[in-house]
Write a protein that holds these residues in place. Sequence first.
Motif, PDB file in Angstrom:
ATOM      1  N   UNK A 203      -4.159  -3.353  -6.201  1.00 42.17           N
ATOM      2  CA  UNK A 203      -5.512  -2.827  -6.402  1.00 42.17           C
ATOM      3  C   UNK A 203      -6.523  -3.609  -5.564  1.00 42.17           C
ATOM      4  N   UNK A 204      -6.395  -4.936  -5.567  1.00 41.57           N
ATOM      5  CA  UNK A 204      -7.289  -5.747  -4.737  1.00 41.57           C
ATOM      6  C   UNK A 204      -7.031  -5.498  -3.250  1.00 41.57           C
ATOM      7  N   UNK A 205      -5.775  -5.221  -2.931  1.00 46.63           N
ATOM      8  CA  UNK A 205      -5.465  -4.878  -1.544  1.00 46.63           C
ATOM      9  C   UNK A 205      -6.150  -3.596  -1.112  1.00 46.63           C
ATOM     10  N   UNK A 206      -6.187  -2.606  -2.008  1.00 42.03           N
ATOM     11  CA  UNK A 206      -6.873  -1.351  -1.681  1.00 42.03           C
ATOM     12  C   UNK A 206      -8.369  -1.571  -1.520  1.00 42.03           C
ATOM     13  N   UNK A 207      -8.949  -2.464  -2.356  1.00 42.48           N
ATOM     14  CA  UNK A 207     -10.375  -2.790  -2.202  1.00 42.48           C
ATOM     15  C   UNK A 207     -10.631  -3.441  -0.853  1.00 42.48           C
ATOM     16  N   UNK A 208      -9.696  -4.293  -0.420  1.00 43.61           N
ATOM     17  CA  UNK A 208      -9.825  -4.929   0.892  1.00 43.61           C
ATOM     18  C   UNK A 208      -9.813  -3.896   2.006  1.00 43.61           C
ATOM     19  N   UNK A 209      -8.954  -2.902   1.860  1.00 43.94           N
ATOM     20  CA  UNK A 209      -8.875  -1.848   2.880  1.00 43.94           C
ATOM     21  C   UNK A 209     -10.192  -1.100   2.981  1.00 43.94           C
ATOM     22  N   UNK A 234      -3.996   4.987  -1.291  1.00 42.68           N
ATOM     23  CA  UNK A 234      -4.147   5.070  -2.738  1.00 42.68           C
ATOM     24  C   UNK A 234      -4.532   3.743  -3.354  1.00 42.68           C
ATOM     25  N   UNK A 235      -4.589   3.723  -4.698  1.00 42.70           N
ATOM     26  CA  UNK A 235      -4.901   2.483  -5.399  1.00 42.70           C
ATOM     27  C   UNK A 235      -3.776   1.470  -5.246  1.00 42.70           C
ATOM     28  N   UNK A 236      -2.533   1.949  -5.240  1.00 41.49           N
ATOM     29  CA  UNK A 236      -1.392   1.046  -5.230  1.00 41.49           C
ATOM     30  C   UNK A 236      -0.759   0.891  -3.856  1.00 41.49           C
ATOM     31  N   UNK A 237      -0.721   1.964  -3.080  1.00 41.07           N
ATOM     32  CA  UNK A 237       0.013   1.906  -1.819  1.00 41.07           C
ATOM     33  C   UNK A 237      -0.629   2.818  -0.778  1.00 41.07           C
ATOM     34  N   UNK A 238      -0.178   2.618   0.463  1.00 41.37           N
ATOM     35  CA  UNK A 238      -0.607   3.441   1.591  1.00 41.37           C
ATOM     36  C   UNK A 238       0.622   4.099   2.189  1.00 41.37           C
ATOM     37  N   UNK A 239       0.503   5.373   2.511  1.00 39.50           N
ATOM     38  CA  UNK A 239       1.637   6.115   3.063  1.00 39.50           C
ATOM     39  C   UNK A 239       1.443   6.318   4.560  1.00 39.50           C
ATOM     40  N   UNK A 240       2.512   5.991   5.308  1.00 35.89           N
ATOM     41  CA  UNK A 240       2.478   6.067   6.768  1.00 35.89           C
ATOM     42  C   UNK A 240       3.594   7.000   7.231  1.00 35.89           C
ATOM     43  N   UNK A 246       9.673  10.303   9.054  1.00 33.47           N
ATOM     44  CA  UNK A 246       9.905   9.805   7.697  1.00 33.47           C
ATOM     45  C   UNK A 246       8.580   9.291   7.122  1.00 33.47           C
ATOM     46  N   UNK A 247       8.523   9.166   5.798  1.00 29.84           N
ATOM     47  CA  UNK A 247       7.298   8.712   5.133  1.00 29.84           C
ATOM     48  C   UNK A 247       7.551   7.337   4.535  1.00 29.84           C
ATOM     49  N   UNK A 248       6.817   6.336   5.009  1.00 29.66           N
ATOM     50  CA  UNK A 248       6.966   4.961   4.549  1.00 29.66           C
ATOM     51  C   UNK A 248       5.818   4.624   3.608  1.00 29.66           C
ATOM     52  N   UNK A 249       6.134   4.117   2.422  1.00 29.90           N
ATOM     53  CA  UNK A 249       5.131   3.704   1.448  1.00 29.90           C
ATOM     54  C   UNK A 249       4.999   2.183   1.496  1.00 29.90           C
ATOM     55  N   UNK A 250       3.811   1.705   1.831  1.00 32.85           N
ATOM     56  CA  UNK A 250       3.564   0.271   1.975  1.00 32.85           C
ATOM     57  C   UNK A 250       2.628  -0.183   0.854  1.00 32.85           C
ATOM     58  N   UNK A 251       3.031  -1.150   0.013  1.00 32.58           N
ATOM     59  CA  UNK A 251       2.113  -1.671  -1.018  1.00 32.58           C
ATOM     60  C   UNK A 251       0.850  -2.237  -0.379  1.00 32.58           C
ATOM     61  N   UNK A 252      -0.289  -1.990  -1.006  1.00 25.56           N
ATOM     62  CA  UNK A 252      -1.563  -2.402  -0.400  1.00 25.56           C
ATOM     63  C   UNK A 252      -1.719  -3.913  -0.288  1.00 25.56           C
ATOM     64  N   UNK A 253      -1.049  -4.680  -1.176  1.00 26.55           N
ATOM     65  CA  UNK A 253      -1.163  -6.132  -1.053  1.00 26.55           C
ATOM     66  C   UNK A 253      -0.493  -6.646   0.220  1.00 26.55           C
TER      67      UNK A 253
END
Length: 415
Positions: A203-209, A234-240, A246-253
């Motif tokens: 969540x803090x990672x998403x705020x940083x973004x 998103x709040x938890x992760x970013x999708x690339x 392919x779709x890679x889900x990266x945690x925001x932290x």
Amino acid sequence: MFDIFFNKVMILEVLPLWMKEPLLGIEKFSLWQVTGFFFLILSGLIVKSIFNYTILRYIKKIFLKVWSSSYAEVLNEAVKPLGYLVFLVFVGTFLSGLGFNPFINKILSSALSSLSILYVVVFAYRSIDVFLTFLKEKASKTKSNLDDQLVPLIGRALKITTVILGVIFVLQNLNIDVTSLLAGVTIGGLAFSFAAKDTISNLFGSLTIFIDKPFTVGNWVKLPETEGIVESIGFRSTRIRTFYNSLVTVPNNRFTEVSVDNIGLRRYRRTRTSIGVVYNTSPDKIEAFCNGIRVILKAHPKTRKDYYEVHFTGFGDFSLNILVYFFLETSSWSDELRSRHEVYLDILRLAQKLSVEMAFPTQTLHFHDASKSPVEKERDLGVGELEKSVAEFQSHGKEYIAPGPRLGEAYYSQK
């Protein structure tokens, strides 16, 4: 309310005795009441259909006149629960007139009110999609990409809040002590916080973004472990979305720990290549070839005009190497490839025009034939002649050419 539309006493007088006898020995639970309840449900469905095809239809027409047709699908989904709400309110209004015993009446009333709350929540949940469509329409008209990223997050936050409030109202309607339940949740909150530390860091990672904006939706980014186009944040992760789809889900932290190369924010895209020409290419022809490439780079509409390099840079194993270094001002990879394609084709046409031959790996073997007479040795130059030849390359010498793009007289004498 039941007695206003129906004379209950008159109905009971005309019914046969067997319809008024208790079912299963339960007081105030007879066959006529069960039949009346099913008749009430059927009447409610009829009222629901009339509401859907008259009032609801009229409401949708009014909204679609004010808003664009892009709202049609989400609006249709949003108003569907209203018909069920009308049905539940109708049944609940006339239920008491059937005279069920308090226990059965309480069960049916609780079920109807809980379902009513549920459909209110569904209506509110789907109405958020209408609101989000409105926000997306407004965000698309702005230059900033920040609001485009915030719209999905606002929608998720509103939907989560709506569901939580709906669950609380349903539990209260079922006479469940929500206060004590929340107190239990608070006591277990400490243990939960340890278990959810990764979620909190995300969540803090998403705020940083959103605050630092290292990238936005649609940017081409490169991480140590992946590379591709950002599809959602998103709040938890970013999708690339990678370039092999392919779709890679990266945690925001993760974005607070690594460096992010935002390739999508490049104004210019660099191209560096080396062209090898054969060793028997004359110096003047190499100079003409380099000048011609510079002309091509200046003429192309997508190249950066204030910074490019074209130089003869070295003697390779099988070729004379020419460095071509320039930048393209493009916004997408496809445009970059197309522009590079056009520049390279122009260079090939220039090489054909100047009769410059491209080199490829070759090896020449010389065999000595002992049967033939020895080849006359070349005459060695004396020390004086060597010094004279070297001196001609000094400034103001015969072979001296001023620095900078130029062609020697020997090249023009061949024309």
